[in-house]
Every structure is written in structure tokens, then in C-alpha cells.
Write a protein that holds these residues in place. Sequence first.
Motif, PDB file in Angstrom:
ATOM      1  N   VAL A 259      26.176  65.068  20.354  1.00 38.87           N
ATOM      2  CA  VAL A 259      27.402  65.608  19.776  1.00 38.87           C
ATOM      3  C   VAL A 259      27.373  65.323  18.277  1.00 38.87           C
ATOM      4  O   VAL A 259      26.943  64.246  17.846  1.00 38.87           O
ATOM      5  CB  VAL A 259      28.643  64.956  20.420  1.00 38.87           C
ATOM      6  N   SER A 260      27.778  66.280  17.469  1.00 43.23           N
ATOM      7  CA  SER A 260      27.806  66.082  16.015  1.00 43.23           C
ATOM      8  C   SER A 260      29.244  65.934  15.534  1.00 43.23           C
ATOM      9  O   SER A 260      30.187  66.440  16.149  1.00 43.23           O
ATOM     10  CB  SER A 260      27.146  67.261  15.303  1.00 43.23           C
ATOM     11  N   ARG A 261      29.380  65.245  14.416  1.00 44.63           N
ATOM     12  CA  ARG A 261      30.700  65.085  13.810  1.00 44.63           C
ATOM     13  C   ARG A 261      31.156  66.404  13.183  1.00 44.63           C
ATOM     14  O   ARG A 261      30.357  67.307  12.922  1.00 44.63           O
ATOM     15  CB  ARG A 261      30.674  63.989  12.756  1.00 44.63           C
ATOM     16  N   THR A 262      32.429  66.515  12.936  1.00 46.94           N
ATOM     17  CA  THR A 262      33.000  67.704  12.307  1.00 46.94           C
ATOM     18  C   THR A 262      32.909  67.541  10.800  1.00 46.94           C
ATOM     19  O   THR A 262      33.575  66.682  10.212  1.00 46.94           O
ATOM     20  CB  THR A 262      34.463  67.904  12.724  1.00 46.94           C
ATOM     21  N   GLY A 263      32.042  68.339  10.165  1.00 46.14           N
ATOM     22  CA  GLY A 263      31.787  68.168   8.744  1.00 46.14           C
ATOM     23  C   GLY A 263      32.758  68.916   7.857  1.00 46.14           C
ATOM     24  O   GLY A 263      33.763  69.485   8.320  1.00 46.14           O
ATOM     25  N   TYR A 264      32.452  68.925   6.570  1.00 45.83           N
ATOM     26  CA  TYR A 264      33.261  69.612   5.568  1.00 45.83           C
ATOM     27  C   TYR A 264      32.476  70.800   4.996  1.00 45.83           C
ATOM     28  O   TYR A 264      31.271  70.695   4.746  1.00 45.83           O
ATOM     29  CB  TYR A 264      33.628  68.673   4.421  1.00 45.83           C
ATOM     30  N   ALA A 265      33.163  71.908   4.785  1.00 52.49           N
ATOM     31  CA  ALA A 265      32.533  73.081   4.186  1.00 52.49           C
ATOM     32  C   ALA A 265      32.184  72.790   2.730  1.00 52.49           C
ATOM     33  O   ALA A 265      32.842  71.976   2.061  1.00 52.49           O
ATOM     34  CB  ALA A 265      33.456  74.290   4.276  1.00 52.49           C
ATOM     35  N   GLU A 266      31.134  73.459   2.224  1.00 56.47           N
ATOM     36  CA  GLU A 266      30.712  73.238   0.839  1.00 56.47           C
ATOM     37  C   GLU A 266      31.842  73.505  -0.134  1.00 56.47           C
ATOM     38  O   GLU A 266      32.007  72.780  -1.127  1.00 56.47           O
ATOM     39  CB  GLU A 266      29.514  74.128   0.515  1.00 56.47           C
TER      40      GLU A 266
END
Length: 948
Positions: free
Chosen positions: A345-352
Motif C-alpha cells: 500500500v502506498s501513502r497518499t502523496g501531493y500533486a506537483e
Amino acid sequence: MKTILPFFLLFFYGFAHSQTTISGSVVDDNNQPVPGANIIVSGTSTGTVTDFDGNFLLNYSQKPPFNVQASSVGFETMIIQVTSNYQKLNFILKEGTSLDEVVISASRTPERIFESPVTVERFGLKEIKNTASADFYGGLETMKGVDVNTNSLTFKSINTRGFAAFGNNRFMQLVDGMDNSAPALNFPLGNLLGMTETDVQNIELLPGAASALYGANAFNGILFMQSKNPFDFPGLSGYVKRGITSQEAAGNNAYTDFGIRAAHKFSNTFAAKVNFGYLKGTDWYATDYSDKNMPGATRASNVDYDGVNIYGDNVRFNIKDAALGLEALGRIPLGASALVPSTFVSRTGYAERDLTDYNAESVKADWGLYFRPWADNFEIAYVGKVGTGSTIYQGAQRYRIDNFSMQQHKLEIKNKNFFLRGYITSDKAGDTYVMDVAGPNLLAAWKPHQTWFGEYAGAYVQSKSVGATDAQAHAISRQFAETGRLEPGTPEFQNAFDTVTNDTSFLTGSKIKDNSKIYHADANYNFSHLTDVADIQIGGSYRTYKLNSFGTIYADADGAIPYSEIGVYTQVQKTIMEHLKLTGSIRYDKSELFDGFFSPRISAGYTLGEKENHNIRASYQTGFRNPNTQDLYIGLVTGLGTLIGGANDIGDRFVRPYSNSQFAQNFLGQPATLNQAGSAAYTNSMAASIATGLATHNPSNNGSEFIGNPNYVKPEQVTSFEVGYRGKLNKVILDFSAYYNTYKDFIANESVVATHYGNNANFDLTGFNPQNPASVAGLNQDTQLILAALRNNDFARYQTYTNSETNVNSYGGAIAINTKVLGNFDLGTNYTYSNFEFDKIANPNFRPSFNTAEHKVKATFGHTELFKNFGFNIAWRWSDTYLWESSFGDGQIPAYHVIDAQMNYRIPSLKSSFKVGATNLLGDDYATAFGTGLIGSMYYLSWTINNL
């Protein structure tokens, strides 16, 4: 409108000469001014050039009579005799061909393109004036065989003959003889810190290997930009461009580009100039949210989603392992982990767009003091350049280059037979940070990764225990773990963002700190004036690097890293049988880090035809590229591993403490902490993919295939064969070239792990029982230690810099046709073919990164004087679909058509030219690389004043 700026006068002269002053104009056979025409006293190097309106003023230190000749690209040379002082000369030049253009780069000596021993392209004042691009640098896209990859609005990367990257270490850019590469980056940032448009005299491009004359890194091409000398181009000139950029993702945004040049000839012995340029706009938004690992997936459909322009979602963990950890700590009931699948499972990242403001800016200035103390052909010059800017660069990650600055200072002595120059280049990273690193560390600053995955796993267990489906459990778990998330636009987010982007530790921050320098000197002497036997040249160069990132990027925590390179060369050129021109060159280069390297070049050109309008050429040449500063000495520690350079002394410069697990301490007798040198990545490592399998108890082969131990990095090499033809067929100018290159020792990355204990040389899984992986009976002690280290995370991850054993061949050709149609309309078209080959079956993991289309077609159509003072130009480009490969990511670049257009109108009384233009007139956003912002359109209006 003449303005004399106050310059600091360094030199004085104390005697006067007899002097003749002449003036005049140069027009073509349609009575139109010819700007930039060369005006030279025959048999001397004394001369000047015409201004915007085709006028000139020339002083010569002799009495009449003497002859003066006028020449310009595309016109036949004309000579007029001067018989009196203050005589006015009016030259009318008949149209010639582009084959008469004079270039210097191909042989380090002036020669017509027609006779050049290798392929060379030229972009002069006429092309700069007529380009449909928003600036002269973008206009280079119309040249045959040239790729211009747009990284951002202010950063374009030029490449020839494939194997391109934005950080293009295989291509050189020289500005007045100075390497324009940033010391910390080892590549030029396009024209971000380069030249002001009004100061550009001409540009030459030499595709392919050129190490025989230019040494290390003249591997895949060189761009030469030459500025205007204030002795020849005095006066005041400037321009202003205003317009908008338009992109679907970013909308419409203002664009401003301003430049000014002031130059003055104080006397026959002293002249000076100063330039200033400013550009500001909004960069192309990068909004590719497709999943790198699962095409077509979204965050909603893939719990292990990793978006292209999303940062932080590359942090992933197996929630089965997280649940087992919770179970061991008693935070969930015993046996509850059985409800959790073995799923990453991956963390919820931030858009550029949440991690940058997309401000694109360039501020640059340069100045020069020029002294001619004894004769017109002897000159001493000091040149200084400084620039700062903000842009986006894509390498292995996406970098926000913010307030990056670079300066150069050069002292040069030269005449027509020799030059001796030395310069220093220094850079500062400013507020630059890495967005791919900022994303994960911003998430960790809000909630540590271990905590987030623990909350996720706990919520999953709870959801499944009450009957939720797998999809429901994942949705509930992510929502629970994301509670309290820092949202862009809030003060809490901004405070955390400022902290992370000002922290130089990549374990917690993302800021780059650097103040590296390059010291360079080179010299050349041409003996042609001393002997008629042949045109003989000798020369050499010396360069010292001083890397200083304060331990943040390089392995320089204990002090700056110096290393040096030296090279010497000679060239002999001779024309025999009147029509056959032979050129032989050889250069020897030696870096203190590598063995010496010889680079020979042999070429022949034969002129034929009744009017000698045809030239056939062939050449053999070699080249090499030394590993750049990062290939050698990077020592960058991140949360996902360490990037470690491949210099053979890296172990002496990079040592890092690591902690061992309680298991290692309690049962294996290992120390609580140890210091591991970076050399372990090259001397005691195994491939990361194999190590992952061992850590999860899935070994399948004997130990010989598990040892990584990549070789320390060494130079790349290329051997090139080229043939070509240039000629005039009635009104048609034809230029054709074809090449075949063989590359070896490509610099490549290899991911490895180095365990804290155990000798890899003794690793041997013979007798290992995969049915009972917990048993290590029968294995030697080092093998047992290594397996224990892998299972208890007692190892370090490294990305190494080494050389691929894969040999690669590339081949291609280009043809350009230029002519006049419908009376006096200019029509030019060119086609470029590029391809490569290697044994993919034998080398399935090799990434060649050819990164250029197999087919490219370009065409221009225009008229410099459709009616009085009015001209126009239209440029069309088409590129075939191609695969872009890089350490950032791989993806298909769709085929695209682009049309640029401009109309210009001159008002001679105001010494002004107005231009209205548009790039990407069709309005279809397109890309030249994977992961960058799509390139939109630009619409602009420019006003250029040229009071030279």
C-alpha cells in the motif's frame, strides 16, 4: 538616440596613428539592407559589421589607397577600392548561397561550411531576426538533426544524434569559448543563464563526436554561441516582448522578456559593453497523474498507486508486515494479522502543483572590457557573466530550481593566429529543492510513515472483522490514516512545507546546498602564417573541479573535493590536387582519476563540378565522456536509499553510521552501531532485486548470481563514421549527412544492497532448502550472517554509478533542401532519421535512453521583404512517436505537429522592428519527454530597437 554609458576605463593610449575613416551601406540586389554584413580591409583582420539598417562606420590606421570587401551569409563578396579619407562606400551584394557561410567550430579555423570536414550547422543574424520562435534559442529547433527537449518554459535542452536527457552530459554548450555548464550539475541550463538575444552574433552547432579538438565530454555534439564584439558592434540596442502563455492545465498567463545591450568604442584601442536580460512567466504545469506501475489505474482502483506527477506515493509498505508488527506489540489481537493480505500500500502523496508555484524567471547580465594595444588583430579581453533564475529540471527526480545562480569570469588574449584564455565558473544552488523528496518528507513531518501504515493496518483489521469487503476495508483504512492530513493552502501545510524545503538533510528535508567551481584554461596556436606546407595547429586545455556541497549532495562532508583533467591536441590540414582537402587531428586527455585517452579524427573533402559547386566528405572520429561530478562523487542519503558515486576513492570520502537490529546484537554479537564506507556498494554488495527475494525467503539459485559488486565508473567511448554531401543544383542548396556510431561503456545505474555484516565473497546457497527457509544448517558462516542481515533490515540500499557491458550502435542521416520559390520566397525543409540497436535479449535490463524520434520533418516558409519593410516566416515541425526512457520514468511520447509563425515590420526612421508571433499555433499541448508539463502555446508582440 546614441547613448554613451559610463564604463570604467582600464587602459590608456598615448600615441596616435594616421587614420582613414570610411562609411557606407550594404544592400542586396532588391535594395534591402543587409544587417550583420562583414566589412573588412582586404588582406587584414581590420573590420566591422553593418547595423540593423545595413550601415557601417570603419576606421583604418593607414592612408589610402586600399581595398575594402563586404560579405554576408547567402551573398557573393564585393570589393571596392578606397581612394580618399571619409569616402562613402555603397555595396550591392548579389545573392549567393548558405554554403559560403564561414564557420570556425569544425576545425578551429575559419572556413566555408561548403569545405567543412564534418557536419556543421549555423544560425546567424538573419535566422535570429526571422525565427518564428519566441526567442533565438527556441529557433534552433528548425535546424536539421537537432532535438530541443522542453523541460520548462525557461529550460530547453539541446541534443543531437540521440541518447538525450535534460541533464545532458553528452552535449556541450560554449559561450565565447566558455563552457556554460553549471559545476554542480555538469550540464547547461539551456539559455537560463546564457546570452541576451541582442548580443548574439552567430551560433554554430557541431553534431556528433568532437573529442579530437574539444576533449572530454565533446561526445554527442557541441553548441557554439558567439557574442558581438564592441569594437565591431558599438551602440545601444534592446528589445521588449510581451505576451501570454496558454496551456490547458495552467490557463493563460502573462509573459515578459526584456533585454538591452550597450556598447561603446572609446578609441581604436579600447571598447566595452554591457548586457542585461530579464524574463518572467508561468511554467508549464506537469499534471500527469497516470500510475507508473499499473497503466490506467487510479488511486481509487489501486491501493499501491504511484502517480507520475504525484510525490510521496512512492512510499509503500506491505500491510501484512505492518499487521504482524502490531500483533507483536499487542496492539491487535493475536491471529488478527491473518485477516490482512500480503499487499503493498502506498501513502497518499501531493500533486506537483502543490509543491511549486511554477514561477519561471531568468535574470542575467554580462559585461566586457576589450583592449587592442598594439595592432588591430591583437586583443586582450575581460568578460564577466552572472545570472540567476528559477525553473524546473527533471533528472532522476523533479527539481524546483529556485534562485539558482551562476557566474563566470574570463580573461583572454588572442589574435588571428592564437588564443589563450582562462575562466572560472561558480554556482550556488539558492533555494533549490527536490519535489520528489519534499513530498515523502512532508508526509512524514505530519505523520511518520511507520505510524501511518500502522494505523492503516489496524483499521483494515477492524473493518474486516465486521464484515467489510477488501475494497471497503482499504477505503476505510486510508480515510482513517489520512485523518488530520495537511492540506495545501492552509497555514499548517505552508509551515511544514517551508520547514522541509529549507532542510538540507534528505532524510527530513529536500533542499540542495552547493557552491562548486570549475577552473579552466585552454590555448591554441595556428602556424599557417609561418609555413605553406600545411595548416598546422596545436593546443591544449587544463581543468580543475572543486566540488563543495557541504556534505549535502556530494561525499564532501570533510571538505571540498578537487580533481583535474588535462588535454593536448594537434591538427594538420592540407589541400592537395587543388580539390582534395585532408584533415587529421589527434588529442590526448588525462584525468587524474582515469587512464589517458587518445581521440583521433581523420577526414577528407573533395570539391568537384564545373563550377566547383559540389563537395563530398567523409570522416572517422572518436570521442569519450568522463563521468560527471555526480557520477563520481555523489553521496546523497534519502529515505529510500543512498546515491553513491563510482569514483574509486569514494570509500575514503563517504562513511555513514548505521544501527544494527536487536537480533544482530543479542544473537549474533554484532555492535549496536557501525560505520559503513560507500565503497561497500562496489566491494561487498548484491543486486537489490535478489536481496529482496532473500529477505522474503525466496532464494532460487546458487550464490554466484547474488553478488552485485558493480565496477567503479569509467569513461564512455564512441567511434563515429560519417559521410556527407553539400552542393548547389541550380537554385537548390542541398546538404546531406549520414553516420554510424558505436558506443561502449555507457554509464549506467545499478541498485544494490550492502549488508552490515557478512562477506559477500563467501556467499553460497549450495544446500539451501527452500522448503524450510528458516533453516540455515549446512550454510557457511558468511552466508548465514548475510541472510540474517537481510531478514532483519541490517543493510544499506545504494544506487551505484557504473558502466554497462552492453555495446550500442546508432545510425542515422539528415538531409536539408533550401531554395527560392514563387519569385523570392524562402523555402527550406529537412528530414532526420535516427535509430539504434543492441542485443536486448542478452541485456534485458539495459535502458539505452535513446530518447529521440526515428523520423522528424521540419520546414520553413517566408519572405524577408514581402512588401516594403514587411516580412514573415512560418515554421512547421513534425515528430514521430518515440519511447522516452530515464531514471524518472519511461513512457511513449505521442507524435506531434507544431506550427510557429511570425510577421515583422521595420520602421527605419525609428531604427525599430516590430514582430507579432505565436508558437504552437495549432493549440494542441504536446510533450517532448515523459513526466514534464505539456508544452502549450505562446503569443507575443516584440519591439526591437537597434541603434548600432
